[in-house]
Scaffold this motif. Structure first.
Motif, PDB file in Angstrom:
ATOM      1  N   ARG A 104       0.762  -1.247   0.001  1.00 55.27           N
ATOM      2  CA  ARG A 104       0.103  -0.016   0.063  1.00 55.27           C
ATOM      3  C   ARG A 104       0.760   1.388   0.001  1.00 55.27           C
ATOM      4  O   ARG A 104       0.784   2.173   0.975  1.00 55.27           O
TER       5      ARG A 104
ATOM      6  N   PRO B 219      -7.496   0.056  -1.039  1.00 56.44           N
ATOM      7  CA  PRO B 219      -8.660   0.292  -0.359  1.00 56.44           C
ATOM      8  C   PRO B 219      -9.330   1.949  -0.661  1.00 56.44           C
ATOM      9  O   PRO B 219      -8.462   2.605  -1.373  1.00 56.44           O
ATOM     10  N   ALA B 220     -10.618   1.983  -0.823  1.00 52.68           N
ATOM     11  CA  ALA B 220     -11.331   2.979  -1.297  1.00 52.68           C
ATOM     12  C   ALA B 220     -10.877   4.118  -0.755  1.00 52.68           C
ATOM     13  O   ALA B 220     -10.915   5.241  -1.676  1.00 52.68           O
ATOM     14  N   ASN B 221     -10.424   4.298   0.233  1.00 53.17           N
ATOM     15  CA  ASN B 221      -9.809   5.654   0.904  1.00 53.17           C
ATOM     16  C   ASN B 221      -8.337   6.086   0.621  1.00 53.17           C
ATOM     17  O   ASN B 221      -7.851   6.763   1.049  1.00 53.17           O
ATOM     18  N   SER B 222      -7.880   5.073  -0.315  1.00 51.29           N
ATOM     19  CA  SER B 222      -6.089   5.198  -0.613  1.00 51.29           C
ATOM     20  C   SER B 222      -5.996   6.515  -1.616  1.00 51.29           C
ATOM     21  O   SER B 222      -6.900   6.887  -2.224  1.00 51.29           O
ATOM     22  N   HIS B 223      -4.961   6.974  -1.503  1.00 49.15           N
ATOM     23  CA  HIS B 223      -4.532   7.876  -2.079  1.00 49.15           C
ATOM     24  C   HIS B 223      -3.105   7.785  -2.947  1.00 49.15           C
ATOM     25  O   HIS B 223      -2.178   8.281  -2.248  1.00 49.15           O
TER      26      HIS B 223
ATOM     27  N   LYS C 254      -8.758   5.898  -7.359  1.00 45.16           N
ATOM     28  CA  LYS C 254     -10.105   6.769  -7.842  1.00 45.16           C
ATOM     29  C   LYS C 254      -9.852   6.839  -9.399  1.00 45.16           C
ATOM     30  O   LYS C 254     -10.983   6.624 -10.236  1.00 45.16           O
TER      31      LYS C 254
END
Length: 297
Positions: free
Chosen positions: A196, A244-248, A268
């Motif tokens: 990650r 994860p969906a909240n990753s950047h 995204k």
């Protein structure tokens, strides 16, 4: 910008173009990867503090303009933690507008550092580490003589993330050649998912003069991928990256080795990135005069 006349070439990531390059080591302590010739012309050595201090003193007139510093050469984290802390503390005292110190790191260097050591380096100003994962496949890592297997390579990256230091992971499209392409891409995607990282950079394999991999190619032991095949491999890689969906995670393929520059934020922009890769693959499939020696540097 650097203030040094020591032996050997100077390398830095594309994003460190405007940084003060402070050479705290010369060369690479591993210096045995089959695909790389960056430091083959020089012997590795760590630099005594007087040599490091001399570079810092030479940069002092520009102190108000220096916001980023990159610790070179190939793997600054090979240095003892106490010495790195001494360097980082000196930098923070010397450059009042300093925002970030960064460096390259090899997997063995990261595995030798304890969580407490990494936390101390973070608190002293080490904000970003560039880590050459290259592949998440055991066989590819063995063939290119990376010095670690996939499990160790993954753990090394995880240690940086756990320490709260930003991590830029580099992978090399085409590193497995045609024979190991599928396992290379799928297992590299799994490694990225496990680590990650905050940033992910995809380079394209080049065959460098003086490297063992070029010799393997010339003996018929390694078959490189054509540009369209590289895009196919990159599509497989990104398809398998599930963060994860909240990753950047910032994705870039803007290295000089890349056929086409791509940029996205994962997860995204994943669908758009895959579309861009498919378009690039179609364009590159039209190249009929590609020769592996075009990728010899």
């Amino acid at each position: 910008m650097y203030f040094d006349n020591a032996e050997g070439p100077v390398f830095r990531p594309p994003s460190e173009a405007y940084s003060f390059i402070l050479r705290v080591t010369i060369g690479c302590s591993h210096n045995a990867c089959t695909y790389c010739n960056m430091y083959r012309s020089i012997s590795f050595r760590t630099r005594p503090m007087p040599e490091i201090v001399a570079q810092i003193n030479a940069a002092k007139p520009y102190a108000n303009h220096i916001r980023r510093i990159f610790l070179a050469d190939g793997n600054a984290l090979v240095l003892a933690t106490d010495k790195l802390l001494e360097i980082l503390n000196l930098l923070s005292r010397t450059f009042p507008r300093l925002q970030r110190v960064s460096c390259y790191a090899g997997p063995k260097d990261l595995l030798r550092k304890t969580p407490d050591e990494l936390a101390a380096l973070r608190d002293a100003g080490l904000k970003l580490v560039y880590y050459g994962l290259e592949s998440g496949d055991d066989e590819v890592l063995r063939r290119v003589n990376k010095g670690v297997g996939a499990a160790e390579a993954i753990e090394a990256g995880q240690r940086i993330v756990a320490a709260g230091i930003k991590l830029s992971v580099m992978v090399i499209a085409g590193l497995g050649g045609k024979e190991h392409s599928l396992n290379h891409t799928r297992n590299t995607a799994k490694a990225v998912n496990a680590i990650r990282p905050h940033m992910l950079s995809a380079l394209t394999l080049m065959l460098y003069r003086g490297s063992e991999l070029l010799a393997q190619f010339e003996r018929g032991e390694f078959v490189p991928l054509a540009p369209a095949e590289i895009m196919g491999e990159l599509h497989e890689l990104i398809s398998g990256v599930e963060l994860p969906a909240n990753s950047h995670c910032l994705f870039r393929s803007n290295h000089i080795s890349n056929h086409i520059a791509l940029a996205a934020t994962l997860p995204k922009d994943k669908d758009k990135l895959l579309d861009d890769i498919r378009t690039a693959k179609i364009q590159l499939a039209k190249v009929t005069d590609w020769d592996p020696y075009n990728n010899v540097e």
